[in-house]
Design a protein around this motif. Structure first.
Motif, PDB file in Angstrom:
ATOM      1  N   ILE A  22       0.856  -1.192   0.000  1.00 18.04           N
ATOM      2  CA  ILE A  22       0.000   0.000   0.000  1.00 18.04           C
ATOM      3  C   ILE A  22       0.890   1.239   0.000  1.00 18.04           C
ATOM      4  CG2 ILE A  22      -1.765   1.276   1.266  1.00 18.04           C
ATOM      5  CD1 ILE A  22      -2.621  -1.438   2.480  1.00 18.04           C
ATOM      6  N   PRO A  23       0.809   2.047  -1.047  1.00 21.63           N
ATOM      7  CA  PRO A  23       1.666   3.245  -1.100  1.00 21.63           C
ATOM      8  C   PRO A  23       1.372   4.184   0.057  1.00 21.63           C
ATOM      9  CG  PRO A  23       0.637   2.793  -3.241  1.00 21.63           C
ATOM     10  CD  PRO A  23      -0.038   1.914  -2.240  1.00 21.63           C
ATOM     11  N   ALA A  24       2.394   4.854   0.512  1.00 18.86           N
ATOM     12  CA  ALA A  24       2.230   5.828   1.586  1.00 18.86           C
ATOM     13  C   ALA A  24       1.525   7.070   1.056  1.00 18.86           C
ATOM     14  CB  ALA A  24       3.589   6.211   2.163  1.00 18.86           C
ATOM     15  N   THR A  25       0.750   7.692   1.917  1.00 15.11           N
ATOM     16  CA  THR A  25       0.123   8.958   1.549  1.00 15.11           C
ATOM     17  C   THR A  25       1.061  10.103   1.910  1.00 15.11           C
ATOM     18  OG1 THR A  25      -0.983   9.087   3.697  1.00 15.11           O
ATOM     19  CG2 THR A  25      -2.211   8.077   1.880  1.00 15.11           C
ATOM     20  N   GLU A  26       0.924  11.206   1.207  1.00 16.09           N
ATOM     21  CA  GLU A  26       1.806  12.345   1.453  1.00 16.09           C
ATOM     22  C   GLU A  26       1.340  13.109   2.691  1.00 16.09           C
ATOM     23  OE1 GLU A  26       1.991  14.759  -2.004  1.00 16.09           O
ATOM     24  OE2 GLU A  26       2.376  13.057  -3.333  1.00 16.09           O
ATOM     25  N   ARG A 197      -6.444   5.246   0.409  1.00 14.21           N
ATOM     26  CA  ARG A 197      -5.286   4.666  -0.283  1.00 14.21           C
ATOM     27  C   ARG A 197      -5.271   3.149  -0.129  1.00 14.21           C
ATOM     28  NH1 ARG A 197      -2.670   5.533  -4.512  1.00 14.21           N
ATOM     29  NH2 ARG A 197      -3.552   3.438  -4.731  1.00 14.21           N
ATOM     30  N   MET A 198      -5.614   2.655   1.076  1.00 10.03           N
ATOM     31  CA  MET A 198      -5.661   1.216   1.305  1.00 10.03           C
ATOM     32  C   MET A 198      -6.750   0.552   0.471  1.00 10.03           C
ATOM     33  SD  MET A 198      -7.642  -1.285   2.936  1.00 10.03           S
ATOM     34  CE  MET A 198      -8.589  -0.429   4.195  1.00 10.03           C
ATOM     35  N   LEU A 199      -7.944   1.173   0.450  1.00 10.91           N
ATOM     36  CA  LEU A 199      -9.072   0.579  -0.276  1.00 10.91           C
ATOM     37  C   LEU A 199      -8.792   0.512  -1.775  1.00 10.91           C
ATOM     38  CD1 LEU A 199     -12.089   2.220   1.596  1.00 10.91           C
ATOM     39  CD2 LEU A 199     -11.444  -0.201   1.614  1.00 10.91           C
ATOM     40  N   ALA A 299     -13.242   5.288  -9.003  1.00 11.90           N
ATOM     41  CA  ALA A 299     -12.962   4.519 -10.215  1.00 11.90           C
ATOM     42  C   ALA A 299     -12.630   3.063  -9.870  1.00 11.90           C
ATOM     43  CB  ALA A 299     -11.813   5.158 -10.988  1.00 11.90           C
ATOM     44  N   SER A 300     -11.866   2.851  -8.804  1.00 13.44           N
ATOM     45  CA  SER A 300     -11.519   1.484  -8.388  1.00 13.44           C
ATOM     46  C   SER A 300     -12.760   0.720  -7.954  1.00 13.44           C
ATOM     47  CB  SER A 300     -10.510   1.525  -7.233  1.00 13.44           C
ATOM     48  OG  SER A 300      -9.268   2.002  -7.660  1.00 13.44           O
TER      49      SER A 300
END
Length: 321
Positions: A22-26, A197-199, A299-300
């Motif tokens: 899971i990419p990190a959020t800024e 971001r996780m979802l 969109a996901s």
């Protein structure tokens, strides 16, 4: 829950799967990159002394004091508003033409810089950093006490500042400090961003599983259900419909109740928004746009639902069919 959902989707569809990182959020931009420099527009000491008997003398005196030189952003905003109002009250009774011109110019300059004071008293305060902390985990499955209060406070704040941003200084700012204090007890905005971001990541993982099955051998022949398709349908209803979808709806409500008012708070101040804040705002607060995290989540989710519809329709089991 989402990790298990991906695993169970892969198992019932007999497909390999991978839990993507899971990419990190800024993070929210640093305070030094958020705070705007406030122009100093003050009257000279001789002019200040000549204003004796006028409320502007009291207001300007507060700014000249030791405490006045280190005003917090909310107090500085209140001071700017009080200065404008006191000066405009004093102008009609001033006899000194030169002084009158100086005060008039000071009022004009302070009105021009008022949006800067509003920005610093909202996005420039330390308390806003607590709202967007990324260390408090994910948005909870069940409602937590106080979340509704945060949404109400944000709407109150927008209503409070709206006339001020249009140049009307008569707005009451007494509740601004209380709102800032309440922000220290809430982490929902940061939780919502991390959760989005996780979802996105886990919905995409599960969607890739379904898509790989659709490209593989058919789950059902001639649209006829079989034992495996009944297991798939059971998992779809018991896990996705009963557990995952309610959580997606809860996150969406959180976005509408909390993220949208924050987006409004920033959007109304675009004319003074620091460049360092622009990209973060477009990514984490805007609910639409190519760079929006929330548009990406929509969109996901849409792709995921459409793939499930295709998969179930292959067996004549599409919901509502």
């Amino acid at each position: 829950m989402m990790d298990e959902y991906v695993e169970r989707t892969a198992r019932v569809l007999d497909q390999p799967y991978e839990l993507s990182a899971i990419p990190a959020t800024e993070p929210l931009p640093r305070r030094r990159d958020r705070v705007l420099e406030m122009p100093e527009v003050e009257l000279g000491i001789l002019d200040f002394l000549s204003l004796f008997g006028c409320e502007l003398q009291v207001v300007a005196g507060e700014r000249a004091s030791i405490l006045g030189r280190v005003m917090q952003p909310a107090n500085r905003l209140r001071y700017e508003v009080r200065f404008i109002e006191a000066a405009e009250d004093c102008l009609p009774v001033m006899d000194d033409g030169e002084l009158k011109d100086e005060v008039s110019e000071a009022v004009a300059n302070k009105r021009e810089s008022l949006p800067v004071a509003v920005w610093n008293a909202t996005w420039g305060v330390e308390e806003v950093e607590r709202l967007f902390t990324r260390t408090e985990g994910l948005y909870p499955l069940e409602p937590e006490p106080g979340t509704g209060n945060l949404a109400a406070d944000l709407n109150t704040l927008n209503a409070m500042l709206s006339p001020l941003l249009e140049g009307e200084t008569g707005t009451q700012l007494a509740g601004l400090g209380d709102i800032h204090q309440q922000w220290q007890a809430h982490q929902a905005p940061g939780q919502l961003i991390v959760t989005a971001r996780m979802l996105i990541t886990r919905l995409d993982d599960a969607s890739d599983v379904i898509e790989s099955r659709l490209k593989d051998r058919p789950l059902c022949l001639d649209g006829r259900p079989n034992n495996q398709s009944e297991v798939v349908q059971g998992m779809f209803f018991s896990v996705f419909i009963e557990r995952v979808q309610p959580y997606l709806a809860r996150v969406r409500r959180g976005r509408d109740d909390i993220i949208r008012p924050l987006a409004v708070l920033a959007e109304r101040q675009r004319n003074v928004m620091p460049e360092a804040f622009e990209d973060w705002y477009a990514r984490h607060l805007k609910v639409e746009g190519d760079d929006s995290l929330w548009a990406e989540l929509d969109a996901s989710q849409q792709r995921h639902i459409e793939l499930w519809q295709q998969q179930l329709e292959e067996c004549g089991l599409r919901p509502g069919a």
